[in-house]
Design a protein around this motif. Structure first.
Motif, PDB file in Angstrom:
ATOM      1  N   ARG A 150     -19.381   0.759 -33.934  1.00 31.20           N
ATOM      2  CA  ARG A 150     -18.614  -0.802 -33.794  1.00 31.20           C
ATOM      3  C   ARG A 150     -17.827  -1.474 -34.784  1.00 31.20           C
ATOM      4  NH1 ARG A 150     -24.808  -3.054 -33.791  1.00 31.20           N
ATOM      5  NH2 ARG A 150     -25.019  -2.867 -31.188  1.00 31.20           N
ATOM      6  N   GLY A 191     -13.543  -2.626 -33.461  1.00 25.26           N
ATOM      7  CA  GLY A 191     -12.839  -3.621 -33.162  1.00 25.26           C
ATOM      8  C   GLY A 191     -13.979  -5.205 -33.384  1.00 25.26           C
ATOM      9  N   PRO A 192     -13.571  -6.615 -33.892  1.00 21.20           N
ATOM     10  CA  PRO A 192     -13.687  -8.000 -33.742  1.00 21.20           C
ATOM     11  C   PRO A 192     -13.970  -8.342 -32.555  1.00 21.20           C
ATOM     12  CG  PRO A 192     -11.448  -7.950 -34.161  1.00 21.20           C
ATOM     13  CD  PRO A 192     -11.686  -6.151 -34.588  1.00 21.20           C
ATOM     14  N   GLU A 193     -13.377  -7.245 -30.835  1.00 20.66           N
ATOM     15  CA  GLU A 193     -13.366  -7.872 -29.450  1.00 20.66           C
ATOM     16  C   GLU A 193     -14.487  -7.225 -28.553  1.00 20.66           C
ATOM     17  OE1 GLU A 193     -10.466  -4.164 -29.779  1.00 20.66           O
ATOM     18  OE2 GLU A 193     -10.105  -6.526 -30.769  1.00 20.66           O
ATOM     19  N   PHE A 194     -15.389  -6.102 -29.477  1.00 20.15           N
ATOM     20  CA  PHE A 194     -16.304  -5.952 -29.124  1.00 20.15           C
ATOM     21  C   PHE A 194     -17.679  -5.964 -30.095  1.00 20.15           C
ATOM     22  CE2 PHE A 194     -13.371  -2.469 -27.105  1.00 20.15           C
ATOM     23  CZ  PHE A 194     -13.213  -3.557 -26.024  1.00 20.15           C
ATOM     24  N   LYS A 195     -17.730  -7.087 -30.959  1.00 23.03           N
ATOM     25  CA  LYS A 195     -18.928  -7.663 -31.807  1.00 23.03           C
ATOM     26  C   LYS A 195     -20.316  -7.430 -31.069  1.00 23.03           C
ATOM     27  CE  LYS A 195     -18.034 -12.637 -32.141  1.00 23.03           C
ATOM     28  NZ  LYS A 195     -17.679 -13.407 -33.328  1.00 23.03           N
ATOM     29  N   ASP A 196     -20.114  -8.148 -29.452  1.00 20.09           N
ATOM     30  CA  ASP A 196     -20.520  -8.545 -28.709  1.00 20.09           C
ATOM     31  C   ASP A 196     -21.371  -7.404 -27.914  1.00 20.09           C
ATOM     32  OD1 ASP A 196     -20.809 -10.538 -29.308  1.00 20.09           O
ATOM     33  OD2 ASP A 196     -19.446 -11.738 -28.352  1.00 20.09           O
TER      34      ASP A 196
END
Length: 151
Positions: A52, A56-61
């Motif tokens: 995770r 990166g932050p775009e795949f936090k979910d």
């Protein structure tokens, strides 16, 4: 984890474990197994966190369960952006199959079982039609010539 094990199977496993390991070694074996399972879970959780953080932050979910094809399809089809639910509700497979079997077996009253001419007369399907005559005229009762070389 053990959702598909019933109570009788669990009792059987416990009795089998007592017979194999003995009552004095069984507690140590259970501690070793739980310790190993705990370490595997910790390793798995740390690997998930590393992946995770690398994504990166775009795949936090992002959830790893979404990688399962069944879960992925279920989640994508739940949105129903393509109107699949409407198509699915309009198509009744059981009704279509029963209509098909009725028409094949000749039980359907909407479609005549015997082909008819445009004038309403029946066509005898056992006789070979003469292609030089009009389809409205009846076919005379004659058999085609026997060809010995063809058989």
């Amino acid at each position: 984890m053990f959702n598909d094990i019933g109570p009788l199977e669990l009792v059987t496993l416990i009795v089998l474990a007592v017979l194999v390991f003995g009552p004095d070694k069984l507690p140590k074996f259970i501690q070793d197994v739980t310790r190993t399972i705990r370490k595997i879970r910790e390793f798995s959780d740390s690997a998930k966190q590393d992946i995770r953080s690398e994504l990166g932050p775009e795949f936090k979910d992002f959830e790893f369960e979404d990688l399962n094809p069944k879960t992925f399809l279920r989640k994508q089809l739940a949105n129903d952006e393509l109107g699949l639910q409407e198509i699915r509700s309009g198509f009744d497979l059981k009704r279509e199959m029963s209509d098909l079997t009725d028409s094949v077996n000749g039980h359907d009253t909407a479609v005549p079982a015997v082909p008819q001419t445009p004038s309403g007369g029946r066509i005898d399907m056992t006789k070979r039609p003469d292609l030089t005559k009009r389809p409205d005229t009846p076919v005379p009762d004659e058999r085609p010539p026997f060809d010995a070389d063809a058989t």
